[in-house]
Enzyme design. Structure first.
Site, PDB file in Angstrom:
ATOM      1  CB  SER A   1      -0.928  -0.002   1.218  1.00 27.25           C
ATOM      2  OG  SER A   1      -1.862  -1.052   1.149  1.00 27.25           O
TER       3      SER A   1
ATOM      4  CG  ASP B   1      -6.472  -5.506   2.878  1.00 31.13           C
ATOM      5  OD1 ASP B   1      -7.491  -5.887   2.285  1.00 31.13           O
ATOM      6  OD2 ASP B   1      -5.671  -4.682   2.392  1.00 31.13           O
TER       7      ASP B   1
ATOM      8  CE  LYS C   1     -10.775  -5.125  -0.004  1.00 32.45           C
ATOM      9  NZ  LYS C   1      -9.890  -3.953  -0.194  1.00 32.45           N
TER      10      LYS C   1
ATOM     11  NE  ARG D   1      -9.123 -10.783   0.157  1.00 37.63           N
ATOM     12  CZ  ARG D   1      -8.371  -9.715   0.018  1.00 37.63           C
ATOM     13  NH1 ARG D   1      -8.543  -8.688   0.830  1.00 37.63           N
ATOM     14  NH2 ARG D   1      -7.443  -9.662  -0.911  1.00 37.63           N
TER      15      ARG D   1
END
Length: 420
Positions: free
Chosen positions: A21, A295, A324, A328
């Site tokens: 990121s 995440d 995603k 997920r």
């Protein structure tokens, strides 16, 4: 590639890979700067290579230096690579950050672009941008997995929902300083994933771009005046807290691991894994709010599934995980339950009943999702029988050396390469 894990607890010291990121943001800022920037501790994952390639299409240049370092020469060094339609073309791979960051930047720097990708990337929603395009008179079309945007991005006010993705805010915050006039990017809802915007503001500040913050209508608004010049800068990418989370999970369920090289004062929101680690070690029910760190759900789910018989964990505010690389929430539930866990999927989260060990003895699909593959590997250390992960090569998206590091820490794995 398929990987079969013969369960055993890992042991040793590990420094997680560089933050994907942060690297996206520093590369983009360096590419928009005048002159040359040096970025160190860069991992060449598929997503980062996608961003580097796309910035080349806008006219930036980059080269590898010594191990893990690159030199980036800004857009002023070249011109966009225009095709017959008069626009640059961008292959974003499977990187949502690359796609969403580049859409407004391409409008500001080249009058638009043609965007393609792989996997589920082009299915991921872009409605916040499309709504703004209708308001600002920017043309767009999407057909057959190809998105074309064309027009002049102008300074002004941009209102975005804050509960979809912070990536839309980041794209505009990079593009608007290039334009003449005052601009504001404001949230119309509660702002989730705020830490990712903080990472953006940090990267912008390193390259000399000033963005202020106000409160408008009770919601955050980011204000700036342009044009501003991005300055070249030399920066090091921090170790990635989102990848460290998988080692926190494995350590939490019994592995003897020392997790090194982490910046405890990082602006990365996923550093929250350290606090959640403390919560999951306690007895009783744990409630984990992941609105600002979605995440973390795969490693948290593996950890929760093995935190002890009967211990309950609720993961809430995780609905955005359905868009995603995989859905997920569904993939976490499917994979962990196939290994013998007790996971209940909810519309916006998960309920997990812990156990001391899992049965294993199953082949599970990684769903072309790097975090699902690594979650299965984390859970496998406490399975009674071997675990096979199908499509395990997907870790290349963010952590190309994951299986090597896993084996170096004592993991017993067998790799079966796919047919060419």
């Amino acid at each position: 590639m398929n990987v079969t894990i013969h369960p055993r607890r890992l042991c040793g010291a590990i420094t997680p890979p560089p933050s994907k990121s942060q690297a996206h943001r520093l590369i983009l800022a360096a590419a928009l700067a005048e002159g040359e920037s040096t970025l160190s501790n860069v991992a060449f994952s598929q997503d980062i290579l996608a961003t580097l390639s796309c910035m080349e299409q806008l006219g930036a240049r980059w080269e590898k230096l010594d191990e893990g370092a690159i030199r980036v020469t800004g857009l002023s060094a070249g011109k966009p690579a225009l095709h017959g339609d008069g626009l640059p073309h961008f292959d974003c791979g499977e990187s949502g950050s690359t796609l969403r960051f580049l859409i407004p930047v391409a409008l500001a720097a080249a009058g638009g672009g043609v965007f393609t990708g792989r996997g589920r990337l082009m299915e991921r929603p872009q409605k916040p941008y499309f709504d703004l395009f209708a308001e600002k008179g920017i043309a767009w079309s999407q057909e057959g997995g190809v998105l074309t945007v064309r027009g002049a991005l102008t300074a002004g006010e941009y209102a975005l929902p804050g509960n979809v993705s912070s990536q839309f805010f980041t794209g505009l915050l990079y593009a608007l300083p290039l334009l003449e006039g005052a601009s504001c990017v404001r949230s119309t809802t509660a702002l989730e994933s705020r830490s990712y915007i903080d990472m953006t503001l940090d990267a912008l500040a390193r390259c000399g771009v000033s963005v202020g913050e106000e409160t408008r209508g009770g919601r955050p608004a980011f204000v700036l005046t342009g044009p501003q010049r991005y300055r070249a800068a030399d920066c090091a990418v921090e170790a990635d807290w989102s990848q460290a989370a998988f080692y926190y999970a494995m350590r939490g369920v019994g592995c003897d691991l020392s997790i090194e090289g982490m910046n405890e004062a990082s602006v990365q929101g996923d550093r929250k894994i350290a606090a959640y680690d403390c919560i999951l070690r306690e007895e009783g029910e744990a409630v984990l709010n992941v609105a600002d760190c979605p995440d973390l759900v795969p490693p948290l789910a593996a950890y929760a599934a093995l935190r002890g018989t009967g211990r309950m964990t609720r993961i809430v505010n995780a609905g955005r995980l359905r868009i995603k690389e995989s859905d997920r929430l569904a993939a976490v539930t499917e994979v962990l339950n196939a290994l013998g866990a007790q996971v209940e999927e909810l519309p916006e989260g998960l309920v997990i009943r812990g156990a001391d060990t899992l049965a294993g003895g199953a082949a599970v699909d990684a769903h072309n999702d790097h975090r699902i593959a690594m979650m299965a590997a984390a859970a496998a250390v406490r399975c009674a029988r071997p675990v096979t992960i199908l499509g395990a090569e997907c870790v290349r998206k963010s952590y190309p050396n994951f299986w090597d590091d896993y084996a170096r820490l004592g993991g017993q794995i067998e790799r079966e390469e796919s047919e060419p």
